[in-house]
Structure formats: structure tokens, C-alpha cells
Write an enzyme that holds these catalytic residues in place. Sequence first.
Site, PDB file in Angstrom:
ATOM      1  N   ILE A  46       9.577 -28.326  12.009  1.00 44.75           N
ATOM      2  CA  ILE A  46      10.822 -29.060  12.279  1.00 44.75           C
ATOM      3  C   ILE A  46      11.109 -29.084  13.780  1.00 44.75           C
ATOM      4  CG2 ILE A  46      13.354 -28.933  12.011  1.00 44.75           C
ATOM      5  CD1 ILE A  46      12.759 -27.953   9.083  1.00 44.75           C
TER       6      ILE A  46
ATOM      7  N   GLY B 293      -6.443   1.678   2.488  1.00 41.02           N
ATOM      8  CA  GLY B 293      -5.360   0.713   2.678  1.00 41.02           C
ATOM      9  C   GLY B 293      -4.791   0.358   1.328  1.00 41.02           C
TER      10      GLY B 293
ATOM     11  N   THR C 104      -1.347   5.159   4.816  1.00 44.14           N
ATOM     12  CA  THR C 104      -2.547   4.357   5.083  1.00 44.14           C
ATOM     13  C   THR C 104      -3.537   5.087   5.997  1.00 44.14           C
ATOM     14  OG1 THR C 104      -1.282   2.339   4.807  1.00 44.14           O
ATOM     15  CG2 THR C 104      -3.342   2.136   6.027  1.00 44.14           C
TER      16      THR C 104
ATOM     17  N   PRO D 283      -7.796   4.616   7.700  1.00 41.33           N
ATOM     18  CA  PRO D 283      -8.800   3.574   7.967  1.00 41.33           C
ATOM     19  C   PRO D 283      -9.559   3.173   6.691  1.00 41.33           C
ATOM     20  CG  PRO D 283      -8.852   5.222   9.699  1.00 41.33           C
ATOM     21  CD  PRO D 283      -7.873   5.719   8.684  1.00 41.33           C
TER      22      PRO D 283
ATOM     23  N   THR E 206       0.014  -5.387  -0.183  1.00 42.34           N
ATOM     24  CA  THR E 206      -0.211  -6.811   0.092  1.00 42.34           C
ATOM     25  C   THR E 206       0.320  -7.660  -1.075  1.00 42.34           C
ATOM     26  OG1 THR E 206      -2.352  -6.743  -1.009  1.00 42.34           O
ATOM     27  CG2 THR E 206      -2.351  -6.307   1.365  1.00 42.34           C
TER      28      THR E 206
ATOM     29  N   GLU F 151       3.218  -2.302   3.120  1.00 39.75           N
ATOM     30  CA  GLU F 151       3.830  -1.687   1.938  1.00 39.75           C
ATOM     31  C   GLU F 151       3.305  -2.335   0.647  1.00 39.75           C
ATOM     32  OE1 GLU F 151       7.860  -0.397   2.225  1.00 39.75           O
ATOM     33  OE2 GLU F 151       7.796  -0.417   4.415  1.00 39.75           O
TER      34      GLU F 151
ATOM     35  N   GLY G 164       8.871 -29.048  16.034  1.00 38.71           N
ATOM     36  CA  GLY G 164       7.816 -29.788  16.728  1.00 38.71           C
ATOM     37  C   GLY G 164       7.226 -28.961  17.865  1.00 38.71           C
ATOM     38  N   GLY G 165       6.921 -29.645  18.975  1.00 41.36           N
ATOM     39  CA  GLY G 165       6.316 -28.961  20.129  1.00 41.36           C
ATOM     40  C   GLY G 165       7.165 -27.806  20.638  1.00 41.36           C
TER      41      GLY G 165
ATOM     42  N   THR H 243       4.197   2.823  11.093  1.00 43.56           N
ATOM     43  CA  THR H 243       5.425   2.264  11.684  1.00 43.56           C
ATOM     44  C   THR H 243       6.300   3.408  12.199  1.00 43.56           C
ATOM     45  OG1 THR H 243       5.338   0.436  10.121  1.00 43.56           O
ATOM     46  CG2 THR H 243       7.455   0.825  11.193  1.00 43.56           C
TER      47      THR H 243
END
Lengths: 379, 261
Positions: free
Chosen positions: A337, A131, A126, A128, A365, A363, A339-340, A158
Site C-alpha cells: 500500500i 530447535g 533451544t 544448535p 514454528t 516459541e 509502494g516505494g 531472547t
Amino acid sequence: MNFQLTEEQELIRQMVREFAETEVKPIAAEIDKNHRFPKETLQKLKDLNLMGVIIPEEYGGSGADAISYMIVIEELSRACASTGIILATHTSLVCYPILKYGTEEQKQKYLVPLASGEKLGAFCLTEPGAGTDAASQQTTAVLDGDYYVLNGSKCFITNGGYADTYIVMAMTDKGKGTKGISAFIMEKDFPGFIVGQTEDKLGIRGSSTTEIIFKDCRVPKENLLGQEGQGFKIAMHSLDVGRAGVGAQALGIAQACLDESVKYAKERVQFDKPIGSFQAIQWMLADMATKIQCARHLVYHAAWLKENNLPFSAEAAMAKLYASETAMEAGIKAVQIHGGHGYTTNYPVERFLRDAKITEIYEGTTEVMKMVIAGNLLK
Amino acid sequence: MKKVVACYKWVIDEADIRVEEKDHSLNFERAKYKISEYDRNAIEAGALLNEEKGCEFLAVTCGPNVEASLKDVLSRGPASISYVNEEWLADVDSSVTSKILAGIIKKIGNVDLVICGEGSSDDYSQQVGPRLAALLGYASVTFVNKLDITEEGIKVERKLEDGVEVLEVKGPAVVTVLPDINKPRIPSLKQILAAKKKPTEKISLKEIGFDINASQPKLKTLSISGTVMERKNMQINTDGLSIKDAALKLVKQLNADGSLA
């Protein structure tokens, strides 16, 4: 047709799960919080012979099959998606292309230390401006005597900065389009090889993602991987394996979401009942489990095709497409599931959701996966 | 070269056992098997004696479904496994198990050291080791948390309730080990893949001279049921209650429940 894993594959799952539960999971939240690359884990992966799962023993690997490799990435990612992608990148995108396209000398010099875990690998495709349009490579490689001289920059790499060995794509002949791209094996200490900015990411924060810059970087001629002009093919072939690996990573994340959700649904009491007794929660769990099972079949099947030397490009794309969308959906449901609590760092599901997103992007999209699948249907 | 044998039991993984809500009976439908916990320590102890002292290291087992265990155990160090695989062994007690294991060990011959886990994860009778020693005519050493083979013999440290006993044993011995003797290894990928190349020997009862009729189990399990812990989910320190008042409230509740009686 046989859906049964072999005894060996089951033992490998048991081994990696035990390792992941005891050594990887306990530091997963910390490396995420501190954006810390888990160097200590690499030494342990090396000790367990996990740095070259699919590489033959004669080249420093373990010589296991492709399904076992999927299981390794799945189980590691179930504990920590950052660790999963560090290993998947190293194996699929660096060890594998050197095994497939390298000369005997290149294999001895680079693959043996990579697959045995002495060295770590990274893959530089990749840029700039390149991509999804990976063919628009701007990095150039010009032959000068016994060296190629590389100029340009790569992004979102990576293992950048921590890797010792890099597979780098560069244009050797701009006039030939994709057939003008060549692949090189580079060492971090080559003059003119510069590690640039480190990205600050939404997820997989324990893995390193950097720019790599080449300023008149001289690469010995013998480090050309494959033939001149074969780079794009090498990259695409490596990405087929890589996509199955990302599918396995997504699968591991999705499974972790389900595991945590089932646990929480049994513990959390509202209206005097565990929330798992409510149909709203049950349906979410059932949807997650069903899609995870589909994703697992797709990922293992792609690996099975590869292991049997059958075409697997479209199937690897399907596996990545479906598993990554499943991971995102599982992440969203897991937070819902919880929640907060799920929105806080007191529970790991917010990390799973953040980690899941990248599996729909890197790798190739989701949209590229659909292009690959449709391309295979219509050719 | 000293010959070391580890004994292990292939047991149901207790984490997979479900207790039925209605009658507290145990549901084994989804239960997988595993190496009994302390036997993993016994195997690791043997593997370390092989690696550090050059001992020959083998494993033995018997049970109803032990063939599924072979690769797992072989990936953890032993050079080979000798085993008896019989369905009826599902319902035997430690008197029968130890007779069969003793028969296998005698068949192997010239074994200097037998290592067992202190007790099995399922029955935990703690009898197989000492019974084996009696049947083989070996010394019996239990509660071992350090083990070494020296020129003089076998050196062990026993962790007892009120102290530590260090012993040197001459001649062959059976030791039973505690979990803190070592940390069982996670086998590497290469060790797992190499396991399939190691030999295993299936032994018949006839080969070891075992007579089923003369060796019936002395223990019969009549029933097993699980205990279920029911939580009250009460919060004591609500509404800004002081610690003292909360403690008094807790004591009152425990008395009401009969928990302090």
C-alpha cells in the site's frame, strides 16, 4: 457469551497505549536501526508495574488477568515489537514457570525481583541441534554434591546478556528421553555461565538474541525448578503461555500495519484521489482488518481459557499460528500500500514486515503449531 | 490535614468526532469519552499535593454519563469521588454545572482548596472555576501554573499574558490550572487495579438542595458544525523555479485566492 472487555481491561489498554505512544514508539526506529537494547524502557515498564502483569501481588507482580496481559503485549508491540517480546519472554517463560513450579524459597528469591522489575529474565531451551526437536537436548546437568554441574550451549536466547535470571533446560538422565530433561534457575553470575555471540537479525533488532554457554557451570541443588525430569513439561507448559503472548505480539504488529496503511491510504493522492478511494486498496485494508479481528478473538480466547483454568494448549497454538500469519500478510500488504515509500525506512512498515517474520518461527514454528493443534484433535 | 478537591468533566474525545462531508454536521456515533484535558492537570495537581504535602485528596464531577469515568479518575490519585449523574446534564451550561459542583463540595464540607482545569475540552467557557468560587464564598485564582500549600496558606503563580503574578491566598480558594502546571501521570497497573477498591458516592440533586426549575441553563446551543479545511495540493517550486520566482508565484496565487486581502 460476552465480547466486551471489562472497564479495567479497557483502562489497562488506554494506559499501555498512552505509554507506548509517548515512550516506546518514538525510539522504536532508532533501537531497530542501532540494534540497541532499550534498557531505559525496562525502568519505565517497572514503574508502571508491567513486569509481572499476571503474577500475584504477593510475589511482586500486579495480579492482573491473562487477557490484560495479552492487551499489554499487543499494545507494546503495536509500537515496538522488540519491546513486546522482551516483556513477553520475561513474563511468560520466566516469571510464569517459577510461579507455577517454584518452591516458596525460589519464588521469594527469584520471582519477587523478576515480577517487580528489579531483575530481567530469559529462557534457555533451544540449542544448535535442538530447535523444533526440542527434546534432543545436549546440555547436561550432573549432580555433584550440593550442586548440579551444567555443560553445553544454548542459542537464540531472547534477553540473553541483559537478563539476570535464566530458566535453563538440561539433560539429567539421557536414557529417559524427554523425561530426562530438568529445569534450573540460573543467575548470570554463576561461575561457568558465559554469554556467547549476539545474533544479527532480520527484525526485532532492539531485542537481544544471544548464545548462552555453560562450562562446568555450578548450580546449587536448590535451584532445580520442579522435580528432576520435569523440565520438558515445564518448558511446554511455559510455551503455551508464551505462544499466546507471541500471538499478542503478532496481533500488535498486524494492527500497526493496518493503522499506518489506513493513514497512508487517506493521505496519499494518485490520479487526483486519495488511494483509499480505489477498490484495490480498500480490499487489502478490509482483508487486513478482518484477519486482525479473527486473530484478536483467538488470542483473547486462549487467554480467557487460561484465566479460567481450562485447557488452552491447542487454542494458544491456533492463536499464534493465525496471528503470526496475519502479521506477515499485514506486513506485506502494508508495504504494498505504501509502494516505494514502504520499502524505505522513511515509513515504519518495512520494520513491521521484518519484525513480523519471527512470530512465525520462535516459541514453535508455524509447522509445530499445526502439529500441536492436530495432536490435540487426534489424541 | 488540608482537604483538596479536584473537579473534572467527562467529555467526548474530540479525536473521535467525524465531520460529515455533505453538511458539515458532527457525527458522534463512534465517539468515546475522556477526562477533559486540563482537568487531568487539576487531578494531577491534587495527587501531587496528596503525595508531597499529605493533603486529603478527593474528586467531584457531574454530568450525564460520569459513572464510566470513575475508575479512570480514581486510578490517578483521589481517595474517592462524589458525583451527580443525570441525563439532562448533557445540555446544561457552566452556571448549572457550577451550582451542582458547589452543592457537592458543600456537602463534603471543610474543603480548603478546589482545583479546576482552566477550561473544558468541549465548551471551554472558563467559567466553572470563578463561578464556583463565588457560590462557595472562596477566593478565585485563575491561570495558575504553579501551586503549593504552605504554612501561611496557598501559594500560586499565575501566568498572564504580559507577566507572571505570584500570590499567597489565605483561607479557602478555587484555583483554575493551566496545562503547563504539571505532566499528568500515566497511572500504573497497580493504581488501575486499586481503583476498584476506592469508594464513590452518588449524590442526588435533593441531597444538595438543587432545584431544577430554579436553575435552568441560560445558554442554549442551536447548532454545531465542523469546519473542513480543503487543500489545493499545489506545488509552487516546480520546473527548477528560483526561490524568488517561486515566492512571486506564491504571492500571486494567494492574491488570486483572496488570502492576502
